[in-house]
Motif scaffolding. Structure first.
Motif, short mmCIF file in Angstrom:
data_model
loop_
_atom_site.label_atom_id
_atom_site.label_comp_id
_atom_site.label_asym_id
_atom_site.label_seq_id
_atom_site.Cartn_x
_atom_site.Cartn_y
_atom_site.Cartn_z
N GLU A 85 0.83 -1.21 0.03
CA GLU A 85 0.14 0.03 0.01
C GLU A 85 0.81 1.27 0.03
N GLY A 86 2.00 1.29 0.54
CA GLY A 86 2.86 2.48 0.60
C GLY A 86 3.45 2.75 -0.60
N ASP A 87 4.24 4.00 -0.64
CA ASP A 87 4.81 4.49 -1.69
C ASP A 87 5.89 3.60 -2.18
N PRO A 88 6.26 3.24 -3.30
CA PRO A 88 7.18 2.52 -3.72
C PRO A 88 8.55 2.59 -3.48
N LEU A 89 8.81 3.86 -3.84
CA LEU A 89 10.47 4.23 -3.55
C LEU A 89 10.54 4.23 -1.94
N ARG A 151 5.67 2.73 -11.67
CA ARG A 151 6.05 3.57 -10.47
C ARG A 151 7.10 3.52 -10.05
N ILE A 152 8.23 2.51 -10.60
CA ILE A 152 9.50 2.19 -10.32
C ILE A 152 10.32 1.60 -11.53
N ALA A 153 11.67 1.77 -11.86
CA ALA A 153 12.06 1.40 -13.26
C ALA A 153 11.79 -0.17 -13.30
N ARG A 154 12.00 -0.65 -14.19
CA ARG A 154 11.63 -2.15 -14.48
C ARG A 154 12.79 -2.79 -14.59
N LEU A 155 12.91 -3.75 -13.53
CA LEU A 155 14.12 -4.63 -13.25
C LEU A 155 13.70 -6.02 -12.90
N PRO A 156 14.65 -6.86 -12.83
CA PRO A 156 14.24 -8.04 -12.48
C PRO A 156 13.92 -8.10 -11.02
N LEU A 204 15.88 3.12 -9.22
CA LEU A 204 14.65 2.92 -9.17
C LEU A 204 13.91 4.00 -9.86
N ALA A 205 14.43 5.19 -10.25
CA ALA A 205 13.92 6.21 -11.02
C ALA A 205 13.30 5.56 -12.42
#
Lengths: 206, 206
Positions: A85-89, A151-156, A204-205
């Motif tokens: 629920e929180g802010d991803p970053l 909402r964040i960068a796409r990474l594995p 994560l940007a």
DNA sequence: GTCTATACTCTGATAGAC
DNA sequence: GTCTATCAGAGTATAGAC
């Protein structure tokens, strides 16, 4: 864990001595590994006689198991706290911060864990393939969701979690090397905290 | 290292047996640590008798030292290759790639090193405070120069190097955990190579 | 509950035959 | 050069007094 399987935590004296022993055992096991540690060393650190140790724990192995048992829970708690629920970053940075604090405040536990994994996890395999994997899968799904929402960068996601583990635990496990390379006048964990926040913000940007 | 200090590399048979023994010793030491390893195990793996081991090396300690001696050089070579004349990003990514390959191809050496540092580097302190620190200082200055020129993002150079170590060695040292968490059908080192290239590209973008 | 003394096993290293 | 036999010490664990 079945009740009664634990050593002898009945009276207060017993609980206190068990704790003293485990504290000493952690000190010695984390430094020398399971086989490298000796009951003499543990007894010395605990300020008790060797047979007295074996009154509270049936064997050296039992002390080690008791330590590992409580370790995994402590180790995974910071990850458990990561909420969808929180802010991803903020959630991820919070997890990184908690892991840095764990490395700073419990470096012996970190090294005990590292020792165990390094040797092929002979006494933790089940926990790793069970609880640990399950928790990682669950949290990886949350990360994946955030990525899908942009909402964040796409990474594995799982490798992202590995990165957090590797980077934070490095400062505890390789403490000697870190301090030797940094030289005098540094606070490794404070610097690590700042540095890793910057690192993960950039990474994560979206 | 003074000539003649090495065991007995005179004839070809002796050189070959010394090599066989060191190979076996690496296998066992990297798995069980110095104290956890026994001469019986090493003899078993080497296919030689225990006294025969001690004909080639004066002691268990000597085998371990021989392994550590050759290890540090191998370990630092990839960093040595990082040149100030090259393109900053390419140089750093090249270093990361070489470290991933090292973890993939020499995981036992990585674990031997990790074991040693974890235990406070009792047999490598000098090398770490000497050669290793000197090399890191030198390469950190190169990184700092690139940052001052605005060619890569400004980050604490030594911590950046720590990050490369932590992230690449994690896949060798925590191999058991990595594979358990990833599950079937994964090639950890291939994925790590791709992932870490992406990671450092993002991180180093000015 | 805790200690001294000790049993027994494992392990690193050596002696000496071949 | 390699093996069998063995020693000495360390290490885990137990017995039994107190």
């Amino acid at each position: 864990m079945t009740p009664g399987a634990k050593p002898k935590p009945r009276t207060r004296i017993q609980a206190k001595n068990s704790e003293t022993i485990l504290e000493a055992a952690l000190e010695v096991f984390s430094h020398y590994g399971f086989r490298g540690a000796t009951l003499d060393q543990i007894a010395e650190v605990a300020g008790l006689s060797k047979p007295n140790l074996l009154y509270y724990f049936p064997s050296k192995e039992a002390m080690h198991e008791a330590l590992l048992g409580r370790l995994l829970a402590t180790w995974l708690d910071p990850l458990r706290e990561m909420r969808p629920e929180g802010d991803p970053l903020a959630e991820i940075l919070g997890y990184v911060r908690r892991k840095v604090e764990l490395s700073r405040d419990y470096p012996r536990e970190s090294r005990l864990f590292a020792n165990e994994i390094l040797q092929g996890a002979p006494r933790m395999r089940d926990a790793i393939e069970g609880d640990l994997k399950q928790l990682v899968d669950e949290k990886a799904a949350i990360l994946q969701g955030w990525m899908d929402q942009g909402r964040i960068a796409r990474l594995p996601p799982v490798h992202l979690i590995f990165s957090i583990w590797a980077l934070t635990q490095h400062y505890a496990d390789f403490d000697v090397q870190v301090r030797a390379v940094l030289g005098e006048g540094h606070d490794p964990f404070a610097e690590a905290g700042d540095y890793l926040e910057v690192l993960f913000r950039k990474l994560l940007a979206p």
